[in-house]
Scaffold this active site. Structure first.
Site, short mmCIF file in Angstrom:
data_model
loop_
_atom_site.label_atom_id
_atom_site.label_comp_id
_atom_site.label_asym_id
_atom_site.label_seq_id
_atom_site.Cartn_x
_atom_site.Cartn_y
_atom_site.Cartn_z
N ASP A 136 -26.14 -3.04 6.56
CA ASP A 136 -26.58 -2.08 7.59
C ASP A 136 -28.03 -2.31 8.01
O ASP A 136 -28.60 -1.53 8.76
CB ASP A 136 -26.38 -0.63 7.11
CG ASP A 136 -27.21 -0.30 5.88
OD1 ASP A 136 -27.95 -1.19 5.37
OD2 ASP A 136 -27.13 0.85 5.41
N HIS A 138 -30.68 -2.50 5.90
CA HIS A 138 -31.73 -1.92 5.04
C HIS A 138 -32.48 -3.00 4.25
O HIS A 138 -31.94 -4.05 3.93
CB HIS A 138 -31.18 -0.83 4.10
CG HIS A 138 -30.29 -1.30 2.99
ND1 HIS A 138 -29.06 -0.73 2.73
CD2 HIS A 138 -30.45 -2.25 2.04
CE1 HIS A 138 -28.52 -1.31 1.67
NE2 HIS A 138 -29.34 -2.25 1.24
C1 F6R Z 1 -32.26 -3.78 -3.95
C2 F6R Z 1 -32.60 -3.83 -2.54
C3 F6R Z 1 -31.55 -3.88 -1.49
C4 F6R Z 1 -30.71 -5.15 -1.56
C5 F6R Z 1 -29.64 -5.14 -0.50
C6 F6R Z 1 -28.76 -6.38 -0.56
O1 F6R Z 1 -33.41 -3.74 -4.75
O2 F6R Z 1 -33.73 -3.80 -2.24
O3 F6R Z 1 -32.16 -3.79 -0.23
O4 F6R Z 1 -31.54 -6.25 -1.39
O5 F6R Z 1 -28.83 -4.00 -0.65
O6 F6R Z 1 -28.02 -6.35 -1.74
P1 F6R Z 1 -27.15 -7.61 -2.17
O7 F6R Z 1 -28.11 -8.67 -2.53
O8 F6R Z 1 -26.40 -7.12 -3.37
O9 F6R Z 1 -26.29 -7.97 -1.02
#
Ligand code: F6R
Length: 261
Positions: A136, A138
Site C-alpha cells: 500500500d 507504506h
Molecule cells: C517493517 C517496515 C515495513 C516493511 C514493509 C514491507 O519494519 O518498516 O514498512 O518494510 O511492510 O514488508 P516486507 O518486507 O515483509 O514485504
C-alpha cells in the site's frame, strides 16, 4: 533518486550489504536505520556473513529500528525485537547499548516516541536508513494518508497490512492493530535512504513510488524529494516501471568511482 535493477533478491541484498559495509568501514560509529519484514532477511544474512568472514566490525555501530507493535514485549517471538535478534543482532558484534527499537510496552507512548526522536537527534542523525515498502506504499508503518512530515508516533495499521503481516505470527495469534513507527519526516531526515523491494506483488506500488506523484496516499513517494535515495529492485518488482530501460542504462554506465560493486 537512483534506481538499480538487479536480477534477484539475493543480488539486491548483496549490493545493499556492500553499501552498508562501505559506510561502516568509513565511519565505524555509523548510525543505521533498520527495517524488519521479509525483504531485509537476505540483506541481514549477508551482513552476518561479512561480519564472520570479512571481519565487518559493528562494535561502535548504532542502530534505530523503524517500528514495533504496540502490546508485544521484547521477548514475544512475533515482536520486531525478536526478529532483529534472530536475523542480525545475535550474530554480529553490535553492542546492546547501541541498539534502539521502539518499546511496544511503553506506558506513556507519546513520551516514548519523543524520547526516541531525541535519541536519534543525540547521535547526530541516521547516516543510512534502510527501508522496505508495503504493497500500500507504506514505509515504516506510515500507512497511506500519513503526514509526510510526521515524526515517531502511534499508528493504526490498515486491514491490508495486518493481513499481509499475519504470516509472521503463529496461527491463531492476532496481528496487533497499533504500532509505534518512526514518522515519514523522521525517515526523510536520514542522510541517505536505501529502499529494497522484490517480487511482482510490489511492482505496482514501486511504479507509483518512483514515477507517480508525491502523495501521502503512497507515503514512499516522498522519497522523490530526498536528496540521496537509492531504490534497489529485482526484475519482478521493477517490471511496471515505464523508464526501466533508462534506469538500467544509467546504472550500467555509471563511472567506477560512483559504483558500490
Ligand atoms: C517493517 C517496515 C515495513 C516493511 C514493509 C514491507 O519494519 O518498516 O514498512 O518494510 O511492510 O514488508 P516486507 O518486507 O515483509 O514485504
Amino acid at each position: 533518486m537512483e534506481v538499480i535493477i538487479q536480477s534477484s533478491p539475493e543480488r539486491s541484498a548483496a549490493l545493499a550489504a556492500k553499501m552498508v559495509a562501505r559506510l561502516v568501514r568509513e565511519k565505524p560509529d555509523a548510525v543505521l536505520g533498520l527495517p524488519t519484514g521479509g525483504t531485509p532477511v537476505p540483506l541481514y544474512a549477508e551482513l552476518v556473513r561479512l561480519h564472520r568472514e570479512e571481519k565487518l566490525d559493528f562494535a561502535k555501530v548504532r542502530t534505530f529500528n523503524l517500528d514495533e507493535y504496540v502490546g508485544l514485549a521484547s521477548d514475544n517471538a512475533s515482536s520486531y525485537h525478536a526478529f532483529m535478534r534472530g536475523h542480525l543482532f545475535d550474530h554480529i558484534n553490535v553492542q546492546a547499548k547501541n541498539i534502539h527499537i521502539p518499546d511496544g510496552m511503553a506506558k506513556d507512548i507519546s513520551a516514548a516516541c519523543n524520547a526516541y526522536e531525541e535519541a536519534i537527534r543525540k547521535t547526530g542523525g541516521i547516516d543510512m536508513q534502510l527501508l522496505g515498502i508495503g504493497t500500500d506504499g507504506h514505509i515504516g508503518f506510515n500507512e497511506p494518508s500519513s503526514s509526510l512530515s510526521s515524526r515517531t508516533r502511534l499508528k493504526t495499521l490498515t486491514d491490508k497490512t495486518m493481513h499481509f503481516n499475519q504470516s509472521h505470527f503463529a496461527p491463531g495469534q492476532k496481528v496487533p492493530r497499533y504500532a509505534i513507527t518512526m514518522g515519514v519526516g523522521t525517515i526523510m531526515d536520514a542522510k541517505q535512504c536505501v529502499l529494497l523491494a522484490s517480487g511482482s506483488a510490489k511492482a505496482s506500488v514501486v511504479q507509483q513510488m518512483i514515477e507517480g506523484p508525491v502523495t501521502a496516499m503512497v507515503p514512499a513517494s516522498v522519497l522523490q524529494m530526498h536528496p540521496r535515495t537509492t531504490i534497489i529492485l529485482d526484475d519482478d518488482a521493477a517490471k511496471s516501471l515505464r523508464l526501466k530501460d533508462y534506469y538500467r542504462f544509467v546504472y550500467g554506465n555509471k563511472p567506477d568511482w560512483q559504483r558500490c560493486e
